[in-house]
Write a protein that holds these residues in place. Sequence first.
Motif, PDB file in Angstrom:
ATOM      1  N   MET A 178       0.842  -1.196   0.000  1.00 46.14           N
ATOM      2  CA  MET A 178       0.000   0.000   0.000  1.00 46.14           C
ATOM      3  C   MET A 178       0.876   1.245   0.000  1.00 46.14           C
ATOM      4  O   MET A 178       1.681   1.449   0.909  1.00 46.14           O
ATOM      5  N   ASN A 179       0.733   2.072  -1.034  1.00 46.49           N
ATOM      6  CA  ASN A 179       1.468   3.327  -1.084  1.00 46.49           C
ATOM      7  C   ASN A 179       0.750   4.385  -0.239  1.00 46.49           C
ATOM      8  O   ASN A 179      -0.469   4.510  -0.302  1.00 46.49           O
ATOM      9  N   ILE A 180       1.517   5.126   0.522  1.00 48.79           N
ATOM     10  CA  ILE A 180       0.934   6.129   1.411  1.00 48.79           C
ATOM     11  C   ILE A 180       1.400   7.519   0.989  1.00 48.79           C
ATOM     12  O   ILE A 180       2.592   7.739   0.723  1.00 48.79           O
ATOM     13  N   GLY A 181       0.453   8.439   0.921  1.00 57.60           N
ATOM     14  CA  GLY A 181       0.766   9.819   0.588  1.00 57.60           C
ATOM     15  C   GLY A 181       0.669  10.702   1.818  1.00 57.60           C
ATOM     16  O   GLY A 181      -0.152  10.467   2.710  1.00 57.60           O
ATOM     17  N   ILE A 182       1.505  11.707   1.872  1.00 58.70           N
ATOM     18  CA  ILE A 182       1.489  12.684   2.963  1.00 58.70           C
ATOM     19  C   ILE A 182       1.539  14.070   2.342  1.00 58.70           C
ATOM     20  O   ILE A 182       2.503  14.402   1.639  1.00 58.70           O
TER      21      ILE A 182
ATOM     22  N   GLN B 287      -0.591   8.000  -7.130  1.00 65.15           N
ATOM     23  CA  GLN B 287      -0.016   6.692  -6.851  1.00 65.15           C
ATOM     24  C   GLN B 287      -0.388   6.164  -5.470  1.00 65.15           C
ATOM     25  O   GLN B 287      -0.104   5.018  -5.136  1.00 65.15           O
ATOM     26  N   ALA B 288      -1.021   6.995  -4.646  1.00 65.60           N
ATOM     27  CA  ALA B 288      -1.235   6.645  -3.240  1.00 65.60           C
ATOM     28  C   ALA B 288      -2.567   5.936  -3.013  1.00 65.60           C
ATOM     29  O   ALA B 288      -3.572   6.239  -3.650  1.00 65.60           O
ATOM     30  N   ASP B 289      -2.560   4.987  -2.069  1.00 67.02           N
ATOM     31  CA  ASP B 289      -3.774   4.277  -1.670  1.00 67.02           C
ATOM     32  C   ASP B 289      -4.417   4.896  -0.432  1.00 67.02           C
ATOM     33  O   ASP B 289      -5.623   4.800  -0.232  1.00 67.02           O
ATOM     34  N   LEU B 290      -3.620   5.478   0.422  1.00 69.15           N
ATOM     35  CA  LEU B 290      -4.103   6.161   1.615  1.00 69.15           C
ATOM     36  C   LEU B 290      -3.297   7.437   1.775  1.00 69.15           C
ATOM     37  O   LEU B 290      -2.067   7.416   1.681  1.00 69.15           O
ATOM     38  N   ILE B 291      -3.993   8.547   2.006  1.00 69.51           N
ATOM     39  CA  ILE B 291      -3.325   9.851   2.027  1.00 69.51           C
ATOM     40  C   ILE B 291      -3.644  10.588   3.319  1.00 69.51           C
ATOM     41  O   ILE B 291      -4.810  10.720   3.707  1.00 69.51           O
ATOM     42  N   PHE B 292      -2.608  11.069   3.987  1.00 66.08           N
ATOM     43  CA  PHE B 292      -2.736  11.899   5.175  1.00 66.08           C
ATOM     44  C   PHE B 292      -2.647  13.369   4.762  1.00 66.08           C
ATOM     45  O   PHE B 292      -1.662  13.774   4.137  1.00 66.08           O
TER      46      PHE B 292
ATOM     47  N   ALA C 205      -9.152   5.350  -3.134  1.00 63.30           N
ATOM     48  CA  ALA C 205      -8.173   5.931  -2.217  1.00 63.30           C
ATOM     49  C   ALA C 205      -8.865   6.394  -0.934  1.00 63.30           C
ATOM     50  O   ALA C 205     -10.011   6.844  -0.945  1.00 63.30           O
ATOM     51  N   ILE C 206      -8.150   6.266   0.176  1.00 62.52           N
ATOM     52  CA  ILE C 206      -8.657   6.695   1.484  1.00 62.52           C
ATOM     53  C   ILE C 206      -7.964   7.990   1.870  1.00 62.52           C
ATOM     54  O   ILE C 206      -6.733   8.111   1.770  1.00 62.52           O
TER      55      ILE C 206
ATOM     56  N   PRO D 176     -17.272   4.797   5.350  1.00 65.94           N
ATOM     57  CA  PRO D 176     -17.112   3.362   5.059  1.00 65.94           C
ATOM     58  C   PRO D 176     -16.291   2.658   6.138  1.00 65.94           C
ATOM     59  O   PRO D 176     -15.171   3.085   6.441  1.00 65.94           O
ATOM     60  N   PRO D 177     -16.817   1.588   6.740  1.00 67.72           N
ATOM     61  CA  PRO D 177     -16.083   0.869   7.790  1.00 67.72           C
ATOM     62  C   PRO D 177     -14.704   0.390   7.345  1.00 67.72           C
ATOM     63  O   PRO D 177     -13.760   0.378   8.144  1.00 67.72           O
ATOM     64  N   ALA D 178     -14.576  -0.015   6.084  1.00 67.47           N
ATOM     65  CA  ALA D 178     -13.277  -0.499   5.610  1.00 67.47           C
ATOM     66  C   ALA D 178     -12.229   0.604   5.650  1.00 67.47           C
ATOM     67  O   ALA D 178     -11.056   0.360   5.979  1.00 67.47           O
ATOM     68  N   ALA D 179     -12.634   1.833   5.332  1.00 66.65           N
ATOM     69  CA  ALA D 179     -11.706   2.961   5.386  1.00 66.65           C
ATOM     70  C   ALA D 179     -11.289   3.246   6.819  1.00 66.65           C
ATOM     71  O   ALA D 179     -10.112   3.525   7.100  1.00 66.65           O
ATOM     72  N   VAL D 180     -12.244   3.147   7.742  1.00 69.37           N
ATOM     73  CA  VAL D 180     -11.929   3.361   9.154  1.00 69.37           C
ATOM     74  C   VAL D 180     -10.932   2.317   9.635  1.00 69.37           C
ATOM     75  O   VAL D 180      -9.955   2.637  10.330  1.00 69.37           O
TER      76      VAL D 180
END
Length: 294
Positions: free
Chosen positions: A1-5, A72-77, A100-101, A159-163
């Motif tokens: 999982m790629n993470i974005g910040i 490119q990110a799957d989850l982004i802060f 993406a989350i 969405p519960p999956a995102a949480v």
Amino acid sequence: MNIGIIGLGLIGGSLGLDLRSLGADSAENATPEGYRKPGRVLGVSRRQSTCDRAVALGAVDEADADLSLMAQADLIFICTPLSAIAPTVEQLVDHLKPNAILTDVGSVKTPVVRTLSPLWPNFVGGHPMAGTAESGIEAAQFHLFAGRPYVVTPTETTPPAAVREVVAIAESLEAKVYSCPPEAHDRAVAWISHLPVMVSAGLIASVAGETDPEVLDLAHKLASSGFRDTSRVGGGNPELGVMMAKYNREAVVRSLHTYRQTLDEIADAVVREDWGELERYLTDTQKARSQFNL
């Protein structure tokens, strides 16, 4: 999982340091349930110089001033100041993967959640309650979130999956995860985070207002741990303090009014030389303090 910040300051940079370390070093069977190890950690900052420094410090694998990197990110802060969160997401949505989350780290949740949830269904409000008096990418550090509260504020439509994904990441940082409605979060942090900033700032301003230069100079020299501890948060980032008050105004005003009333009661006891009442008050506060997770 790629993470974005997005936003490579103290919080964003510290997230990157830990997440890159977890991706490189952690074993799958040592991570929280549902946790997907970070792959690449991607960063965005307004200044290319900050991007370059974040890469050099090892906070991210790649960084750019262009939001398109987040494709490119799957989850982004979202680690920007509160005032920039919504405008950033409005520009970001055209670059996102469909699933993406998004999550944020803002210290106020209600207005953020109300604004962003319609913009992106896979948004989870978040607030890691950790920090230092320093700011910027140079202040980033490993294990900043370990042992500290990390609040997630899902709503009925989140969405519960995102949480679960956001909670798993927070747990991998060794944070203590709590879940509550955005409104409850804002009322609670007004008491234990936002009010202390205002009180601490008021303390500093009161001392600085001493009109006798000799007394003020002596106060500067004698200040020790008590003044250091009670003045720390009031001497932090002014922009952060303003954003707390602006975006959590109702709860902050309520807490300030209650605090002012309490101070008036203490002052009244001292004026009346009612030492018994003052002792009872201090005894009660001594007992009450033990209830907090300090």
